[in-house]
Design a protein around this motif. Structure first.
Motif, PDB file in Angstrom:
ATOM      1  N   GLU A 134       0.842  -1.046   0.002  1.00  0.00           N
ATOM      2  CA  GLU A 134       0.165  -0.097  -0.164  1.00  0.00           C
ATOM      3  C   GLU A 134       0.891   1.190  -0.094  1.00  0.00           C
ATOM      4  O   GLU A 134       0.292   2.363   0.090  1.00  0.00           O
ATOM      5  N   ARG A 135       2.123   0.955   0.152  1.00  0.00           N
ATOM      6  CA  ARG A 135       3.190   2.375  -0.069  1.00  0.00           C
ATOM      7  C   ARG A 135       3.333   2.645  -1.440  1.00  0.00           C
ATOM      8  O   ARG A 135       4.015   1.787  -1.975  1.00  0.00           O
ATOM      9  N   THR A 136       3.195   3.952  -1.438  1.00  0.00           N
ATOM     10  CA  THR A 136       3.821   4.430  -2.940  1.00  0.00           C
ATOM     11  C   THR A 136       5.046   5.116  -2.762  1.00  0.00           C
ATOM     12  O   THR A 136       5.218   6.154  -1.880  1.00  0.00           O
ATOM     13  N   VAL A 137       5.962   4.412  -3.233  1.00  0.00           N
ATOM     14  CA  VAL A 137       7.490   4.929  -3.011  1.00  0.00           C
ATOM     15  C   VAL A 137       7.859   6.068  -3.835  1.00  0.00           C
ATOM     16  O   VAL A 137       8.497   6.861  -3.887  1.00  0.00           O
ATOM     17  N   VAL A 138       7.382   5.856  -5.473  1.00  0.00           N
ATOM     18  CA  VAL A 138       7.564   6.592  -6.480  1.00  0.00           C
ATOM     19  C   VAL A 138       6.146   7.193  -7.085  1.00  0.00           C
ATOM     20  O   VAL A 138       5.398   6.305  -7.488  1.00  0.00           O
ATOM     21  N   ASP A 139       5.895   8.493  -7.110  1.00  0.00           N
ATOM     22  CA  ASP A 139       4.421   8.604  -7.372  1.00  0.00           C
ATOM     23  C   ASP A 139       4.200   9.616  -8.515  1.00  0.00           C
ATOM     24  O   ASP A 139       4.359  10.855  -8.172  1.00  0.00           O
ATOM     25  N   THR A 140       3.847   9.024  -9.803  1.00  0.00           N
ATOM     26  CA  THR A 140       3.785   9.983 -10.768  1.00  0.00           C
ATOM     27  C   THR A 140       4.689  10.858 -11.195  1.00  0.00           C
ATOM     28  O   THR A 140       4.450  12.109 -11.347  1.00  0.00           O
ATOM     29  N   VAL A 141       5.909  10.369 -11.414  1.00  0.00           N
ATOM     30  CA  VAL A 141       7.136  11.313 -11.426  1.00  0.00           C
ATOM     31  C   VAL A 141       7.077  11.452 -12.993  1.00  0.00           C
ATOM     32  O   VAL A 141       7.208  10.726 -13.734  1.00  0.00           O
ATOM     33  N   ASP A 142       7.287  12.742 -13.404  1.00  0.00           N
ATOM     34  CA  ASP A 142       7.749  13.307 -14.590  1.00  0.00           C
ATOM     35  C   ASP A 142       9.020  14.062 -14.650  1.00  0.00           C
ATOM     36  O   ASP A 142       9.616  14.560 -13.567  1.00  0.00           O
TER      37      ASP A 142
END
Length: 317
Positions: A15-23
């Protein structure tokens, strides 16, 4: 063609988002620094770009090739220097580089000749026949970087390459990076040393809790912060000084313990380059604080980093 192009890159562990929609976008022949607090997703991002991890969503292209669908093409165009040594400590420097050359498709004799040339170029020829385990920390790190450049990559990933190195070794690596870029290699650098990013990088992306919070040149990022003040006073009154400067929009850079050197400057950032020194001096005088020295200073990338990520670490949701 863009050297690195990233859109919506995301990586989750449970459930942990480590990298979140990186551009991210990096032009060829540039140094781009990826900064952020510990746990902000820097290394995970690099590992996805280097095809070592598969993203959960989004996509990335290296030198025009998709990192998921065309991993072989990407692998042939990149070099990676991770946080841990990649060379075999049981082999000599020459044997290590020869091995990397063979792994990259060079014939045996050519790989050995090329390895010797690289050792000579990067000031390791004197240790060519010494086991890597007997190298100093700085020499091992240089050997790692040279190994990544055996077949010159289009894109070189440097993940905290100078951590724990002495200033001389760091400067040697800075020189190598400048040479690589001058020869056309694109560099994506992660580092905990913000002065290193300010010195090397053309552009900077700052991550916090897995998200991009700012991208720009070091100059534009520091200009957005404004200015700063350094003053020398009794460090035991640091909290009182901070309260006064906060009334003028200042915030302390780092923590100053009461036992700090009384001659060491206390640093504060302001969201304006026009810091009002005279009113600050009057306010401090009114509460009986003697100022031994005070002056304006240019904001640094450290100031921008703290302003954008906050004084306390944050974790990804």
């Amino acid at each position: 063609m863009t050297a690195i192009e990233v859109e919506g890159l995301t990586k989750r562990y449970g459930e942990r988002t480590v990298v979140d929609t990186v551009d991210l976008r990096v032009d060829p022949g540039r140094v781009h620094a990826l900064l952020g607090p510990n746990g902000s997703g820097k290394t995970t991002t690099v590992r996805m770009l280097a095809t070592l991890l598969r993203p959960d969503s989004g996509h990335a292209r290296i030198a025009g090739y998709d990192t998921v669908r065309e991993t072989g093409e990407v692998a042939r165009r990149i070099g990676l220097v991770g946080q841990f040594h990649a060379v075999d400590p049981r082999l000599t420097g020459l044997e290590n580089l020869t091995l990397f050359g063979r792994m990259n498709g060079l014939p045996g004799r050519q790989a050995r000749i090329h390895a010797g040339e690289l050792l000579d170029r990067f000031d390791l020829a004197h240790a060519a026949d010494r086991l890597a385990r007997d190298y100093s920390g700085g020499m091992r790190r240089r050997l790692d970087i040279v190994a990544a450049m055996v077949v010159r990559p289009a894109v070189l990933f440097l993940d905290e390459p100078t951590t724990a190195l002495d200033p001389r070794s760091r400067n040697q690596i800075y020189s190598y990076v400048a040479d690589f870029v001058a020869e056309g290699t694109t560099v994506l650098l992660t580092t905990q040393y913000l002065d290193e990013a300010e010195r090397l990088a053309d552009t900077v992306t700052i991550l916090d809790a897995g998200r991009v919070v700012a991208t720009g040149t070091p100059r534009t990022l520091t200009a957005e912060i404004g200015g700063g003040v350094e003053l020398v006073a009794d460090p035991r009154r640091h909290d009182e000084i901070t309260r006064v400067l906060e009334d003028f929009g200042g915030r302390p850079v780092g923590d100053t313990p009461a036992s700090a050197d009384p001659a060491a400057p206390l640093s504060y950032t302001f969201h304006t380059a026009d810091v009002p020194l005279l009113p600050i001096l009057r306010a401090l005088d009114e509460i009986g604080i003697d100022i031994h020295d005070i002056g304006r200073r240019r904001a640094t990338l450290d100031d921008a980093f703290l302003a954008l990520t906050g004084p306390e670490p944050r974790t990804t949701p």
